[in-house]
Write a protein that holds these residues in place. Structure first.
Motif, PDB file in Angstrom:
ATOM      1  N   LEU A 159      37.094  25.808  46.390  1.00 38.19           N
ATOM      2  CA  LEU A 159      37.272  25.621  47.829  1.00 38.19           C
ATOM      3  C   LEU A 159      38.373  24.607  48.117  1.00 38.19           C
ATOM      4  CD1 LEU A 159      36.510  26.165  50.747  1.00 38.19           C
ATOM      5  CD2 LEU A 159      34.611  24.547  50.490  1.00 38.19           C
ATOM      6  N   SER A 160      38.431  23.523  47.346  1.00 36.74           N
ATOM      7  CA  SER A 160      39.505  22.529  47.523  1.00 36.74           C
ATOM      8  C   SER A 160      40.874  23.164  47.324  1.00 36.74           C
ATOM      9  CB  SER A 160      39.333  21.369  46.540  1.00 36.74           C
ATOM     10  OG  SER A 160      38.169  20.659  46.791  1.00 36.74           O
ATOM     11  N   SER A 177      30.751  28.283  56.942  1.00 31.72           N
ATOM     12  CA  SER A 177      31.054  29.690  56.742  1.00 31.72           C
ATOM     13  C   SER A 177      29.754  30.363  56.326  1.00 31.72           C
ATOM     14  CB  SER A 177      32.110  29.890  55.654  1.00 31.72           C
ATOM     15  OG  SER A 177      32.236  31.268  55.358  1.00 31.72           O
ATOM     16  N   GLN A 183      29.705  28.269  52.580  1.00 31.38           N
ATOM     17  CA  GLN A 183      30.437  27.052  52.244  1.00 31.38           C
ATOM     18  C   GLN A 183      30.619  26.203  53.493  1.00 31.38           C
ATOM     19  OE1 GLN A 183      33.821  28.739  50.300  1.00 31.38           O
ATOM     20  NE2 GLN A 183      34.850  29.303  52.178  1.00 31.38           N
ATOM     21  N   VAL A 232      32.686  22.542  55.249  1.00 33.92           N
ATOM     22  CA  VAL A 232      33.790  21.587  55.180  1.00 33.92           C
ATOM     23  C   VAL A 232      33.683  20.652  56.379  1.00 33.92           C
ATOM     24  CG1 VAL A 232      35.515  22.932  56.471  1.00 33.92           C
ATOM     25  CG2 VAL A 232      36.262  21.344  54.696  1.00 33.92           C
ATOM     26  N   LYS A 290      32.600  25.539  42.314  1.00 33.39           N
ATOM     27  CA  LYS A 290      32.696  26.052  43.686  1.00 33.39           C
ATOM     28  C   LYS A 290      33.502  25.094  44.576  1.00 33.39           C
ATOM     29  CE  LYS A 290      30.052  27.900  47.485  1.00 33.39           C
ATOM     30  NZ  LYS A 290      28.805  28.390  47.995  1.00 33.39           N
ATOM     31  N   LEU A 291      33.261  23.772  44.429  1.00 32.05           N
ATOM     32  CA  LEU A 291      34.019  22.799  45.218  1.00 32.05           C
ATOM     33  C   LEU A 291      35.484  22.762  44.803  1.00 32.05           C
ATOM     34  CD1 LEU A 291      31.645  19.720  45.647  1.00 32.05           C
ATOM     35  CD2 LEU A 291      32.367  21.347  47.384  1.00 32.05           C
ATOM     36  N   GLU A 323      39.788  33.686  52.991  1.00 32.17           N
ATOM     37  CA  GLU A 323      39.087  32.986  51.911  1.00 32.17           C
ATOM     38  C   GLU A 323      38.286  31.783  52.403  1.00 32.17           C
ATOM     39  OE1 GLU A 323      39.040  34.097  48.743  1.00 32.17           O
ATOM     40  OE2 GLU A 323      40.181  35.810  49.498  1.00 32.17           O
ATOM     41  N   LEU A 324      38.381  31.485  53.705  1.00 26.50           N
ATOM     42  CA  LEU A 324      37.670  30.325  54.256  1.00 26.50           C
ATOM     43  C   LEU A 324      36.558  30.752  55.224  1.00 26.50           C
ATOM     44  CD1 LEU A 324      40.742  27.982  54.839  1.00 26.50           C
ATOM     45  CD2 LEU A 324      39.172  28.011  52.901  1.00 26.50           C
ATOM     46  N   GLN A 352      41.659  26.321  47.633  1.00 22.66           N
ATOM     47  CA  GLN A 352      41.921  27.283  48.706  1.00 22.66           C
ATOM     48  C   GLN A 352      42.297  26.566  50.002  1.00 22.66           C
ATOM     49  OE1 GLN A 352      42.078  30.655  48.138  1.00 22.66           O
ATOM     50  NE2 GLN A 352      43.063  30.496  50.116  1.00 22.66           N
ATOM     51  N   LEU A 353      41.648  25.444  50.285  1.00 21.65           N
ATOM     52  CA  LEU A 353      41.988  24.662  51.481  1.00 21.65           C
ATOM     53  C   LEU A 353      43.416  24.133  51.401  1.00 21.65           C
ATOM     54  CD1 LEU A 353      38.627  22.745  51.907  1.00 21.65           C
ATOM     55  CD2 LEU A 353      39.636  24.246  53.632  1.00 21.65           C
TER      56      LEU A 353
END
Length: 197
Positions: free
Chosen positions: A8-9, A86, A91, A93, A4-5, A51-52, A11-12
Motif C-alpha cells: 500500500l505504501s 477502502s 485497507q 489510510v 500489505k502495508l 489500486e486505492l 502504491q500510494l
C-alpha cells in the motif's frame, strides 16, 4: 512492516507522486501528507485510483499543534486529519494537511469528494476555527449561535468567556461574562514521609 502495508505504501507513492509531501508508517497505520493546494487532487486520486479505492471517509477532525511536543513543534499550527477506508480492498489510510496560515486557517472543502464531510467540516470550523473554502453551509454545529471563540483551540480559556442562563424577568436566555472563579482541579496528594505501613 507487513507485506500489505509495504504494498500500500508503494502504491500510494506511485499514485500520488509529487503531490505527496510525506508518508509515515507507525503502529501499523499509514499517514500521508500533502500541501493545502494539492488537497482536493490528492483526495480525488485516493478515491478514484483503481489500486486505492478509498471510497469512504470515516472521520475528519481538526488538530491544534500549538504546544505540541512540549512546545518544540515548529510547523504550522492547524491541521485537518482524515481517515479513509477502502471497503472493496479492505485497507485504510490517514491523510493530514496543514492550513498554511495560522492566523486564519483555511482549507478547501471536500464536500464534492465525499458528501459526508459536510458535518465533519462544520465541527472542525466550530471547535477549531478552521475555515473550509466553498463549503455550502459553514456554520456552527455544536456550540450555540452566539458562542464566541473556538473551544478546542489550546489557547481558549478552560472556563470559557461567557456563560448563558435563562432570565425569568426578561423571559429569554441572556449571556453574561463568566463568573466562575479560577481554581486548580488537579488533586494533591499529601504524604507523611515518616509513616510506613
Amino acid at each position: 512492516m507487513s507485506a500489505k502495508l509495504e504494498a500500500l505504501s508503494a502504491q500510494l507513492k506511485l499514485a500520488l507522486g509529487t503531490n505527496l509531501t510525506k508518508l509515515t508508517v507507525d503502529l501499523g497505520e499509514i499517514t500521508v501528507e500533502c500541501k493545502a493546494k494539492d488537497f482536493i487532487a490528492v483526495c480525488v486520486r485516493l478515491r478514484d485510483h483503481g489500486e486505492l479505492q478509498f471510497e469512504q471517509l470515516t472521520d475528519l477532525c481538526g488538530v491544534d499543534y500549538s504546544d505540541y511536543e512540549d512546545g518544540l513543534w515548529e510547523g504550522p499550527r492547524y491541521a485537518v486529519v482524515l481517515h479513509l477506508l477502502s471497503v472493496s480492498l479492505n485497507q485504510r489510510v490517514r491523510v493530514r494537511v496543514f492550513a498554511p496560515d495560522d492566523d486564519f486557517p483555511v482549507l478547501p472543502t471536500l464536500v464534492d469528494v465525499w458528501p459526508v464531510t459536510n458535518w465533519f467540516e462544520r465541527e472542525a470550523f466550530d471547535l477549531f476555527g478552521i475555515m473550509f473554502e466553498n463549503h455550502p453551509d459553514l456554520r456552527r454545529i455544536l456550540t450555540d449561535y452566539g458562542f464566541v471563540g473556538h473551544p478546542f483551540r489550546k489557547d481558549f480559556p478552560m472556563v470559557g468567556e461567557v456563560e448563558m442562563r435563562y432570565d425569568p424577568e426578561q423571559q429569554r436566555v441572556v449571556y453574561r461574562p463568566v463568573s466562575i472563579e479560577l481554581r486548580n482541579n488537579v488533586p494533591r496528594l499529601i504524604r507523611d514521609e515518616g509513616q510506613h505501613s
